[in-house]
Design a protein around this motif. Structure first.
Motif, PDB file in Angstrom:
ATOM      1  N   SER A   1      62.070 -88.019  58.628  1.00  0.00           N
ATOM      2  CA  SER A   1      61.804 -88.746  59.870  1.00  0.00           C
ATOM      3  C   SER A   1      61.651 -90.231  59.576  1.00  0.00           C
ATOM      4  O   SER A   1      61.299 -90.632  58.460  1.00  0.00           O
ATOM      5  CB  SER A   1      60.535 -88.214  60.550  1.00  0.00           C
TER       6      SER A   1
ATOM      7  N   THR B   1      60.419 -94.032  61.712  1.00  0.00           N
ATOM      8  CA  THR B   1      59.781 -94.610  62.894  1.00  0.00           C
ATOM      9  C   THR B   1      60.054 -96.108  62.947  1.00  0.00           C
ATOM     10  O   THR B   1      59.994 -96.795  61.917  1.00  0.00           O
ATOM     11  CB  THR B   1      58.264 -94.361  62.876  1.00  0.00           C
TER      12      THR B   1
ATOM     13  N   LYS C   1      59.280 -99.787  65.451  1.00  0.00           N
ATOM     14  CA  LYS C   1      58.521-100.402  66.524  1.00  0.00           C
ATOM     15  C   LYS C   1      59.463-100.828  67.643  1.00  0.00           C
ATOM     16  O   LYS C   1      60.485-101.450  67.397  1.00  0.00           O
ATOM     17  CB  LYS C   1      57.752-101.613  66.007  1.00  0.00           C
TER      18      LYS C   1
ATOM     19  N   ALA D   1      66.455 -97.171  62.766  1.00  0.00           N
ATOM     20  CA  ALA D   1      65.638 -96.103  62.182  1.00  0.00           C
ATOM     21  C   ALA D   1      66.422 -95.329  61.137  1.00  0.00           C
ATOM     22  O   ALA D   1      65.917 -95.035  60.041  1.00  0.00           O
ATOM     23  CB  ALA D   1      65.135 -95.172  63.286  1.00  0.00           C
TER      24      ALA D   1
ATOM     25  N   TYR E   1      63.758 -86.508  68.938  1.00  0.00           N
ATOM     26  CA  TYR E   1      63.155 -87.836  69.126  1.00  0.00           C
ATOM     27  C   TYR E   1      61.752 -87.692  69.693  1.00  0.00           C
ATOM     28  O   TYR E   1      61.456 -86.741  70.434  1.00  0.00           O
ATOM     29  CB  TYR E   1      63.995 -88.688  70.079  1.00  0.00           C
TER      30      TYR E   1
ATOM     31  N   SER F   1      56.842 -97.233  70.279  1.00  0.00           N
ATOM     32  CA  SER F   1      57.423 -96.802  69.000  1.00  0.00           C
ATOM     33  C   SER F   1      58.366 -95.632  69.245  1.00  0.00           C
ATOM     34  O   SER F   1      58.235 -94.897  70.227  1.00  0.00           O
ATOM     35  CB  SER F   1      56.336 -96.398  68.009  1.00  0.00           C
TER      36      SER F   1
ATOM     37  N   LYS G   1      60.165 -92.374  67.076  1.00  0.00           N
ATOM     38  CA  LYS G   1      60.288 -91.564  65.860  1.00  0.00           C
ATOM     39  C   LYS G   1      61.551 -90.725  65.968  1.00  0.00           C
ATOM     40  O   LYS G   1      61.780 -90.063  66.980  1.00  0.00           O
ATOM     41  CB  LYS G   1      59.080 -90.652  65.690  1.00  0.00           C
TER      42      LYS G   1
END
Length: 420
Positions: free
Chosen positions: A103, A105, A107, A121, A144, A162, A164
């Motif tokens: 994964s 992440t 901003k 990402a 997501y 944010s 992910k």
């Protein structure tokens, strides 16, 4: 899920699948803006220099690739009108690869999520995972989360602080990739992208509902049996075991005391995983090895007793690998078998019994231009390479956007051009 990036209409792409038994090449041109393609050239020859998915004689393998490509180019000559074939997509045997769920992440700072945020990402994840010994082949977003809230199907346009991205990342050994690149370069071809065989087989043989609801694709090759788990439209896991149809042939040769070529012929003509009432009475002629030796006869039931245990072993190993990786629940209750070894009579029923799922035989779908002989399970991976190259360009490794250092895959290509 987000939409996929398509190859431009009018493009020409070739697919090369180097297997333990055969090397196949399809040439296709993109017919529309949705990644649709038509096959215009087909070539396939017996593989040389490959054992159990591993290249053991690079020059022999290069020659097989050259012959398959030449046959496909000859067939496509009238349509290509002298246009030089350059870009190819090649399969990577899954015994060279590793499948991981990771994964990343980023901003967002309250603005609307864009495709660039998703790309950022994925790029960061690839930079963290790259190494000199492994290269990323696939980075596939599978889910997501926005501000910690999961279940987001398409984050583009949502406002969040944010984002992910859960990613299925498939890596391959760099040394193996250099060997594959060497086979393409010997035919003066440039590798545009790579794809693992079971993923390609799934892309060509699955319908959309199977991809969405969950299924297991098992590509049964001669030297390797590989698999991919699909769920919610994406491949979420892949793996392989170093056992395939060639091991069945070897078992028959040893058990019947005959040559490998004769064993392969006997397997094709009389082999089965399922017994029948008449098997004990039906006698099969077994050629002897060497001059002076006499041929023998065995009941057909002897073949079943040799073949079935090996096929059971294959499905047991697949089942164990799926259980260890906790993906059986995502695979649902459906299995699609592809590859030449799945055509042995009784394999489908045996797979259903061993895996406790519904099973069907998968063949290439939705790819025009295929000859009748190539609309078969053993060509599912080759056809799927065309689908991958034309329809899923976004799943290829990022190429150093935003001034970042290039991921390992472009560096592998650069190394090859400088040192080969």
């Amino acid at each position: 899920m987000t939409s996929h990036t398509k190859r431009p209409q009018g493009s020409v792409i070739a697919a090369i699948d180097i297997g333990s038994a055969k090397t196949a090449c399809f040439i296709a041109h993109v017919t529309d803006d949705n990644g649709g393609a038509e096959v215009i050239g087909i070539g396939h020859v017996a593989s040389k220099g490959v054992k159990s998915g591993v290249i053991v004689d690079i020059k022999a393998t290069q020659q097989s690739v050259k012959q398959a490509v030449h046959a496909a180019e000859t067939m496509a000559a009238k349509i290509m009108k002298g246009y030089p074939l350059r870009e190819v997509v090649m399969s990577v045997p899954s015994n060279y690869t590793y499948s991981n769920r990771l994964s990343a992440t980023v901003k967002i700072m309250g603005h609307a999520i864009s495709d660039k945020d998703i790309d950022l990402a994925l790029l960061r994840l690839e930079q963290e995972e790259q190494s000199d010994s492994e290269a990323i082949i696939h980075s596939i977003p599978i889910s997501y989360s926005a501000d910690g809230h999961g279940g987001v199907e398409n984050p583009v346009g949502l406002h969040a602080e944010s984002l992910k991205v859960d990613v299925h990342c498939v890596k391959a050994e760099t040394a193996a990739l250099k060997n594959i690149l060497g086979c393409a370069d010997h035919s003066h071809l440039d590798v545009d992208c790579l794809c693992i065989a079971p993923y390609a087989a799934g892309l060509s043989s699955l319908v959309e509902d199977e991809k969405d609801m969950g299924c297991l694709v098992i590509d049964m090759g001669a030297g390797v049996t590989s698999y991919a788990v699909f769920y919610q439209g994406a491949m979420i896991h892949a793996g392989a075991i170093p056992v395939g149809g060639a091991h069945v042939t070897s078992d028959l040769a040893m058990g019947l005391n005959t040559g490998l070529q004769d064993a392969e012929r006997i397997k094709t003509l009389y082999g089965s995983c399922a017994s029948a009432m008449s098997d004990s009475n039906e006698m099969i002629d077994i050629p002897a090895m060497g001059d002076g030796a006499e041929a023998t006869q065995v009941p057909r039931s002897t073949l079943v007793n040799i073949i079935r245990p090996r096929m059971e072993e294959i499905f047991e190993l697949i089942r164990g690998d799926i259980d260890v990786n906790n993906v059986d629940g995502y695979a649902g209750g459906r299995v699609i078998l592809t590859g030449g070894a799945c055509q042995l009579p009784g394999v489908r029923d045996l797979a259903g019994l061993m895996l406790n799922k519904q099973v069907r035989i998968g063949k290439p779908l939705m790819l025009s231009g295929l000859a009748d002989t190539t609309k078969a399970p053993e060509f599912a991976a080759t056809a799927g390479l065309i689908h991958y190259a034309c329809e899923r360009m976004d799943e290829q490794p990022r190429m150093g956007d935003r001034g970042a250092s290039d991921p390992i895959w472009p560096r592998v290509k650069a190394w090859f051009k400088e040192n080969w």
